[in-house]
Design an enzyme around this catalytic site. Sequence first.
Site, PDB file in Angstrom:
ATOM      1  N   ASN A 171       0.588  -1.196   0.048  1.00 39.69           N
ATOM      2  CA  ASN A 171      -0.086   0.077   0.286  1.00 39.69           C
ATOM      3  C   ASN A 171       0.599   1.642  -0.104  1.00 39.69           C
ATOM      4  O   ASN A 171       1.265   1.679   1.175  1.00 39.69           O
ATOM      5  CB  ASN A 171      -0.746  -0.180   0.974  1.00 39.69           C
ATOM      6  CG  ASN A 171      -1.701   0.987   1.016  1.00 39.69           C
ATOM      7  OD1 ASN A 171      -1.551   1.745   0.243  1.00 39.69           O
ATOM      8  ND2 ASN A 171      -2.513   0.718   2.489  1.00 39.69           N
ATOM      9  N   LYS A 218       3.708   1.026   2.695  1.00 38.06           N
ATOM     10  CA  LYS A 218       2.369  -0.231   3.849  1.00 38.06           C
ATOM     11  C   LYS A 218       3.132  -1.583   3.718  1.00 38.06           C
ATOM     12  O   LYS A 218       2.450  -1.797   1.997  1.00 38.06           O
ATOM     13  CB  LYS A 218       1.260  -0.025   4.125  1.00 38.06           C
ATOM     14  CG  LYS A 218       1.011   0.519   5.710  1.00 38.06           C
ATOM     15  CD  LYS A 218      -0.310  -0.271   5.618  1.00 38.06           C
ATOM     16  CE  LYS A 218      -1.039   1.175   7.051  1.00 38.06           C
ATOM     17  NZ  LYS A 218      -2.264   1.266   7.440  1.00 38.06           N
ATOM     18  N   ARG A 245      -2.445  -1.905  -3.311  1.00 34.45           N
ATOM     19  CA  ARG A 245      -4.311  -1.317  -2.607  1.00 34.45           C
ATOM     20  C   ARG A 245      -4.396  -0.283  -3.771  1.00 34.45           C
ATOM     21  O   ARG A 245      -2.910   0.367  -3.589  1.00 34.45           O
ATOM     22  CB  ARG A 245      -4.204  -1.253  -1.753  1.00 34.45           C
ATOM     23  CG  ARG A 245      -5.443  -0.630  -1.246  1.00 34.45           C
ATOM     24  CD  ARG A 245      -5.160   0.163   0.495  1.00 34.45           C
ATOM     25  NE  ARG A 245      -6.561   0.845   0.504  1.00 34.45           N
ATOM     26  CZ  ARG A 245      -6.860   2.182   1.050  1.00 34.45           C
ATOM     27  NH1 ARG A 245      -5.449   3.121   1.587  1.00 34.45           N
ATOM     28  NH2 ARG A 245      -7.918   2.712   1.227  1.00 34.45           N
ATOM     29  N   HIS A 280     -12.799   2.362  -0.191  1.00 30.74           N
ATOM     30  CA  HIS A 280     -13.039   1.079   0.774  1.00 30.74           C
ATOM     31  C   HIS A 280     -13.884   0.235   0.738  1.00 30.74           C
ATOM     32  O   HIS A 280     -14.232  -0.654   2.162  1.00 30.74           O
ATOM     33  CB  HIS A 280     -13.866   1.848   2.046  1.00 30.74           C
ATOM     34  CG  HIS A 280     -13.096   3.147   3.316  1.00 30.74           C
ATOM     35  ND1 HIS A 280     -13.710   4.058   4.012  1.00 30.74           N
ATOM     36  CD2 HIS A 280     -11.784   3.200   3.164  1.00 30.74           C
ATOM     37  CE1 HIS A 280     -12.823   4.936   4.597  1.00 30.74           C
ATOM     38  NE2 HIS A 280     -11.702   4.590   3.975  1.00 30.74           N
ATOM     39  N   ARG A 325     -11.433  15.398   7.318  1.00 30.69           N
ATOM     40  CA  ARG A 325     -12.164  15.616   6.323  1.00 30.69           C
ATOM     41  C   ARG A 325     -13.356  15.945   6.515  1.00 30.69           C
ATOM     42  O   ARG A 325     -13.757  15.602   7.665  1.00 30.69           O
ATOM     43  CB  ARG A 325     -12.208  13.822   5.275  1.00 30.69           C
ATOM     44  CG  ARG A 325     -10.676  13.826   4.428  1.00 30.69           C
ATOM     45  CD  ARG A 325     -11.310  12.412   3.103  1.00 30.69           C
ATOM     46  NE  ARG A 325      -9.874  11.322   4.036  1.00 30.69           N
ATOM     47  CZ  ARG A 325     -10.044  10.252   3.945  1.00 30.69           C
ATOM     48  NH1 ARG A 325     -10.845   9.846   2.717  1.00 30.69           N
ATOM     49  NH2 ARG A 325      -9.688   9.503   4.477  1.00 30.69           N
ATOM     50  N   GLU A 379      -7.585  -5.514   5.198  1.00 26.69           N
ATOM     51  CA  GLU A 379      -7.787  -5.669   3.734  1.00 26.69           C
ATOM     52  C   GLU A 379      -6.585  -6.125   3.223  1.00 26.69           C
ATOM     53  O   GLU A 379      -7.184  -6.521   1.856  1.00 26.69           O
ATOM     54  CB  GLU A 379      -7.416  -3.414   3.593  1.00 26.69           C
ATOM     55  CG  GLU A 379      -9.155  -2.829   4.089  1.00 26.69           C
ATOM     56  CD  GLU A 379      -8.881  -1.408   3.856  1.00 26.69           C
ATOM     57  OE1 GLU A 379      -8.378  -0.857   4.886  1.00 26.69           O
ATOM     58  OE2 GLU A 379      -8.490  -0.580   3.115  1.00 26.69           O
TER      59      GLU A 379
END
Length: 385
Positions: free
Chosen positions: A14, A21, A80, A168, A229, A372
């Site tokens: 990721n 990651k 990802r 997501h 956000r 995930e």
Amino acid sequence: MSGSTNERPVLVLNAGSSSLKYQLLLPETGEVRARGLVERIGESGSGVADHSAALEVMSTRLRHDGIDLDEVPLRAVGHRVVHGGPDFSEPVVIDDAVLDRIRELSTLAPLHNPAAVIGIEAARERYDVPHVAVFDTAYFSSLPAEASTYAVPRDLAAKHSIRRYGFHGTSHQYVAQATADLLGRPLGDLRQVILHLGNGCSASAVRGGRAVDTSMGLTPLQGLVMGTRSGDVDPGLHAYLAREAGLSLDEIDTVLNKRSGVLGLSGVNDFRQLEQRLASGDADARLAFDVVVHRIKHYVGAYLAILGGIDVLVFTAGVGENSISLRAGVTEGLEELGITVDRAQNAARSQQARVISPERAKVVVAVVPTNEELAIARQTADLVG
Ligand code: AMP
């Protein structure tokens, strides 16, 4: 001996603009061989010049832990990727054309896709195995037209690929199935509202395993109030800020993505810190918490109506899995809708998927940890065989 395919791990990456990651795992068993994060990539003094160097840091760490990828080669690398645009509704093996397309989709996700492209390029150079892109938007490509369509001129929408994409998706899809497994019921029988509440937050309405609505939109800015956000605002706010506050488009984008949400209201973006301030009676923290809860309830109510009733309400991700006060706040006052939690079960700490509603409640309320990386590893392995 390189062992059978099943013993060869999948590397899940990721890539962010300055971070990488990684997780090395076996998709069949979920066994994690290694995981970690390389940060400050490209920053002066960090010693990690770029994403290739970050992969070198990773493999040095792996060797320290006795993992040599030359001895037990990778089966594949799963990446990802945030935005699949209108093109990608499923994971795909990456070739040059796919990589070009992901790069082009940067116009829809300027903060995310460029980093994914850099990560993919570095990893393809280093690992001569199949590379798979798993898109955050893919699960929501099945949204019905009435849910994915914005009421803006159709020619403009067509020309610029404007629609609700949702994000997501890997998490929502994984959690929908994991919830069915927890309850021992077929996925096809369930109407679920899933609340993914982490740094980023999104809600989805899922009927029989298929997503029928979600709170994020063209970008991951829409919907719930998040760490930094704003989520939903009046679309007129942008023009107003430009005219009245003299902000440029980029500045408005930055304000709404990086300086709003829980941070903008309370001064902290981490939910644990927010809870500490709440406990000490901080009024700004109180308002931030109440706004977060109010917005979540707004979507729970909307999805109840869209699904015509629900069987299960699911909390997942960092805040959803861990915050007792948030789960209590969201479910409070919904008893007439059949939604309630058992106080002791809600307060019990656990890493396991679990039910927190009373036994005979009309709606099951569950906490289901998301994963995930495992979902990406499985989808990658499924695709490459
Ligand atoms: P995620 O994006 O899923 O990693 O979630 C990150 C968010 O989860 C951060 O806001 C954390 O403060 C929050 N979080 C993690 N652990 C806890 C906890 N024990 N209680 C409340 N919030 C938590």
